[in-house]
Design a protein around this motif. Structure first.
Motif, PDB file in Angstrom:
ATOM      1  N   VAL A 166      -3.502  -1.931   8.012  1.00  0.00           N
ATOM      2  CA  VAL A 166      -2.849  -2.096   9.324  1.00  0.00           C
ATOM      3  C   VAL A 166      -1.476  -2.761   9.230  1.00  0.00           C
TER       4      VAL A 166
ATOM      5  N   PRO B  79      -3.005   3.106  16.259  1.00  0.00           N
ATOM      6  CA  PRO B  79      -2.335   3.299  17.558  1.00  0.00           C
ATOM      7  C   PRO B  79      -1.134   4.241  17.442  1.00  0.00           C
TER       8      PRO B  79
ATOM      9  N   GLY C 146      -1.538  -2.410   1.184  1.00  0.00           N
ATOM     10  CA  GLY C 146      -0.244  -2.621   1.839  1.00  0.00           C
ATOM     11  C   GLY C 146      -0.001  -4.049   2.281  1.00  0.00           C
ATOM     12  N   ASP C 147       0.799  -4.168   3.354  1.00  0.00           N
ATOM     13  CA  ASP C 147       1.279  -5.484   3.798  1.00  0.00           C
ATOM     14  C   ASP C 147       0.171  -6.421   4.266  1.00  0.00           C
TER      15      ASP C 147
ATOM     16  N   PRO D   8       5.535  -7.344  -0.147  1.00  0.00           N
ATOM     17  CA  PRO D   8       5.093  -6.401   0.888  1.00  0.00           C
ATOM     18  C   PRO D   8       6.088  -5.256   1.057  1.00  0.00           C
ATOM     19  N   THR D   9       6.007  -4.260   0.166  1.00  0.00           N
ATOM     20  CA  THR D   9       6.950  -3.135   0.250  1.00  0.00           C
ATOM     21  C   THR D   9       6.198  -1.804   0.334  1.00  0.00           C
ATOM     22  N   ALA D  10       6.958  -0.781   0.729  1.00  0.00           N
ATOM     23  CA  ALA D  10       6.398   0.564   0.836  1.00  0.00           C
ATOM     24  C   ALA D  10       5.947   1.045  -0.543  1.00  0.00           C
TER      25      ALA D  10
ATOM     26  N   TYR E 152      16.178   8.489  -1.237  1.00  0.00           N
ATOM     27  CA  TYR E 152      15.406   8.449   0.004  1.00  0.00           C
ATOM     28  C   TYR E 152      15.152   9.840   0.569  1.00  0.00           C
TER      29      TYR E 152
ATOM     30  N   THR F 251      -1.847   4.234   9.864  1.00  0.00           N
ATOM     31  CA  THR F 251      -1.222   5.479   9.393  1.00  0.00           C
ATOM     32  C   THR F 251       0.145   5.156   8.780  1.00  0.00           C
ATOM     33  N   GLY F 252       0.196   4.019   8.068  1.00  0.00           N
ATOM     34  CA  GLY F 252       1.442   3.619   7.416  1.00  0.00           C
ATOM     35  C   GLY F 252       1.446   4.058   5.961  1.00  0.00           C
ATOM     36  N   TRP F 253       2.292   3.403   5.189  1.00  0.00           N
ATOM     37  CA  TRP F 253       2.492   3.792   3.790  1.00  0.00           C
ATOM     38  C   TRP F 253       1.205   3.779   2.965  1.00  0.00           C
ATOM     39  N   GLY F 254       0.407   2.699   3.118  1.00  0.00           N
ATOM     40  CA  GLY F 254      -0.803   2.562   2.305  1.00  0.00           C
ATOM     41  C   GLY F 254      -1.833   3.610   2.676  1.00  0.00           C
TER      42      GLY F 254
ATOM     43  N   THR G  92       9.805   4.199   6.932  1.00  0.00           N
ATOM     44  CA  THR G  92      10.553   2.980   7.305  1.00  0.00           C
ATOM     45  C   THR G  92      11.908   2.788   6.599  1.00  0.00           C
TER      46      THR G  92
ATOM     47  N   ALA H 236      -7.681  -0.930  16.340  1.00  0.00           N
ATOM     48  CA  ALA H 236      -8.945  -1.566  15.963  1.00  0.00           C
ATOM     49  C   ALA H 236      -8.817  -3.005  16.473  1.00  0.00           C
TER      50      ALA H 236
END
Ligand code: FAD
Ligand code: NAI
Length: 507
Positions: free
Chosen positions: A154, A73, A360-361, A369-371, A477, A50-53, A80, A118
């Motif tokens: 992830v 999780p 993503g990362d 590896p950026t948002a 931001y 559930t991050g940026w990507g 971030t 996972a």
């Protein structure tokens, strides 16, 4: 006087309109429309993370086309870029979190969310093993989720390069709990240093805050830390003020390697003014509970070992591949040469695997590896999947019409023209361009209400640093925050910290 009165009324009405818009937006957030029930006939699309990507994908995905299942999780999205500000209480952590259930509740069709890690992707069987690792567990806390299509988003974990003592003794800065732990530890060090009859050398150690890693995370944190001390701690506990020290340790010859030379110099001179010591060409080799041991390369190329005592150590040396991703890579022969994550093609398909995409990362697509990269990749996948669903629907329609030609020969001309028009649409839909990253620039806060920016400007690049750039940093931001609620909370936190100072109570 009449003009003034009208101007005043105009301003008042505009403000009222703005407040109304914010409240209405909040109201819509709280009471979303009814959603469609998932259709078991449709393909199951599982999204990990559930991050940026992943969230950029979910935001733009038409969930009516698939049975969407999200597994992470973390049941929230974390903004971030403002995380370093949470370490000192300039921003409260909940202001930069957005519950994922709130995001999913706004989709046209219901999507499922499981709060779980996972633990294994079995790509031959097309199932994912998941495990609930939270504090509260039910009788069942491990199970499997089958998928037709899978998106791996992830992210990455903190790199430690296997350096002894790092995991045990340092704080990281990646998640909300990291920022909370740092905030608590800063105040613990300060209060312990202020303890009655405290030993003098111990005061120096406790008030020495060491940051390892001169990338943007380390630089932004060092800047925030110095601000916290100069604006708040110094005023509240003036007797320990001269002993407070921040040191930034970097293995390379300079900090912020992704910025232009001019901005690197500007950052280094600003840090000098702020009394943040930068130790470049210094590679940390070992960490104990109270010291770090590092190898310094001198101007003559000679190497020597130094020991630095610290009270707080923040480790910000970049990303490493998560075990889940490593395990998936080991199952796919085409991934054997990839080191930094899942190698993907220009459509973000994991090379050598079927029906798996990565964003993503955790994906290696040739970008940093950026948002910014992760969110553009997520949005690209949403367009791709929406398109694939439309293509499939058109394909089915063409097949249906073709078979009806034999049943209704009298309508052949009409049906044929409809088929031709659908095939034209189909060709247009199938013509999806590969992923292309558009770099908008890099921004970083460097303390003392100054920021540095390398931004895309027409066809070139604009490098700037200082107070005006800081205002740009703040507005950029603020506008990028996930929701209006986040924007309002962040703005209120900034005002609160300016007016009342940061909260120094230790939780
Ligand atoms: P993340 O955003 O890290 O999300 C990963 C998700 O996967 C999380 O929800 C996590 O809980 C979940 N997950 C982890 N393990 C599992 C598992 N086993 N199963 C299921 N889910 C799992 N970039 C910028 O462009 N600009 C900035 O200003 C900026 N500032 C930053 C500041 C800080 C302090 C940090 C740490 C990073 C910053 N970045 C910035 C980088 C940016 O945050 C990352 O590049 C971005 O978060 C990557 O997005 P992602 O979706 O790949 O991973
Ligand atoms: P990073 O990878 O950018 O920098 C880590 C630094 O640590 C490197 O300069 C490296 O030389 C140094 N290092 C590694 N091992 C070391 C050791 N043993 N001793 C001393 N120094 C050591 O990591 P960071 O800052 O965490 O950023 C990760 C990603 O997130 C990057 O892609 C970055 O661009 C992005 N990011 C962007 C931000 C922004 O745009 N404002 C803010 C924060 C992160």
């Amino acid at each position: 006087r009449t003009t003034f009165r009208w101007m005043w009324r105009g301003t008042y009405l505009s403000l009222l309109g703005l407040v109304g818009a914010v409240i209405y937006d909040g109201y819509l957030d709280r009471y979303p429309d009814v959603q469609f029930i998932p259709d078991p006939e449709k393909k199951t699309l599982v999204v990990l993370g559930t991050g940026w990507g992943s969230v950029a994908l979910l935001k733009k995905l038409d969930c009516a086309n698939y049975n969407v299942i999200v597994i992470s999780p973390r049941n929230y999205f974390l903004f971030t870029p403002l995380l370093p500000s949470c370490t000192t209480g300039n921003i409260e952590h909940r202001s930069i979190m957005e519950p994922v259930r709130q995001i999913l509740r706004h989709k046209k069709a219901a999507a499922k969310f499981y709060e779980a890690d996972a633990t294994k992707i079995d790509y031959e069987r097309k199932v994912i093993k998941i495990s609930d690792n939270s504090d509260v567990k039910g009788t069942i806390n491990e199970t499997e989720v089958p998928y037709d299509m899978l998106v791996v988003g992830v992210g990455a974990e903190n790199a430690t390069f296997g350096i002894p003592g790092v995991r045990e003794h340092s704080c990281f800065l990646k998640e909300i709990r990291d920022a909370q732990a740092i905030r608590t530890k800063i105040m613990d060090c300060v209060e312990t240093a202020a303890f009655k009859d405290q030993d003098s050398a111990e005061i120096d150690r406790l008030l020495h805050m060491v940051v390892v890693g001169g990338g943007p995370t380390g630089v932004e944190f060092a800047g925030e830390l110095r601000d916290f001390f100069d604006h708040d701690i110094q005023k509240l506990i003036p007797d320990i003020a001269p002993r407070f020290k921040v040191t930034l340790v970097e293995a390379l010859p300079n900090v912020l390697p992704m910025f232009s030379k001019q901005l690197i110099d500007y950052t280094e001179s600003t840090f000098k003014e702020e009394h943040i010591e930068i130790k470049t060409k210094t590679m940390v080799k070992k960490v104990t509970d109270k010291t770090i041991e590092a190898e310094i390369t001198g101007p003559d190329g000679k190497k020597s070992l130094i020991t630095i005592p610290y009270g707080l150590l923040v480790w910000a040396t970049g990303n490493a591949v998560r075990p889940l991703v490593k395990d998936l890579m080991s199952q796919i022969p085409a991934q054997k040469d990839s080191r930094r994550g899942l190698a993907v093609n220009e459509y973000l398909v994991v090379q050598g695997a079927r029906d798996i995409w990565a964003v993503g990362d955790c994906a290696v697509a040739g970008y940093a590896p950026t948002a910014q990269v992760a969110s553009q990749e997520g949005a690209f996948l949403a367009r791709l999947f929406n398109n694939m669903a439309k293509t499939e629907a058109l394909d089915t329609k063409v097949k249906e019409l073709s078979s009806s030609l034999n049943v209704r020969p009298g309508n052949a001309a009409e049906i044929t023209s409809e088929i031709e028009s659908l095939e034209k649409q189909l060709r247009r839909q199938k013509d999806i361009k590969p992923f292309h990253y558009s770099h908008q620039g890099s921004l970083a806060y460097i303390g003392s209400e100054k920021a540095v920016a390398d931004v895309a400007w027409f066809n070139g690049n604009l490098a700037s640093g200082g107070k005006l750039t800081y205002l740009f940093w703040r507005s950029a931001y603020l506008s990028m925050c996930f929701s209006t609620r986040n924007r309002v909370l962040v703005a209120m936190d900034w005002i609160k910290a300016k007016v009342y100072g940061r909260d120094v109570s230790r939780e």
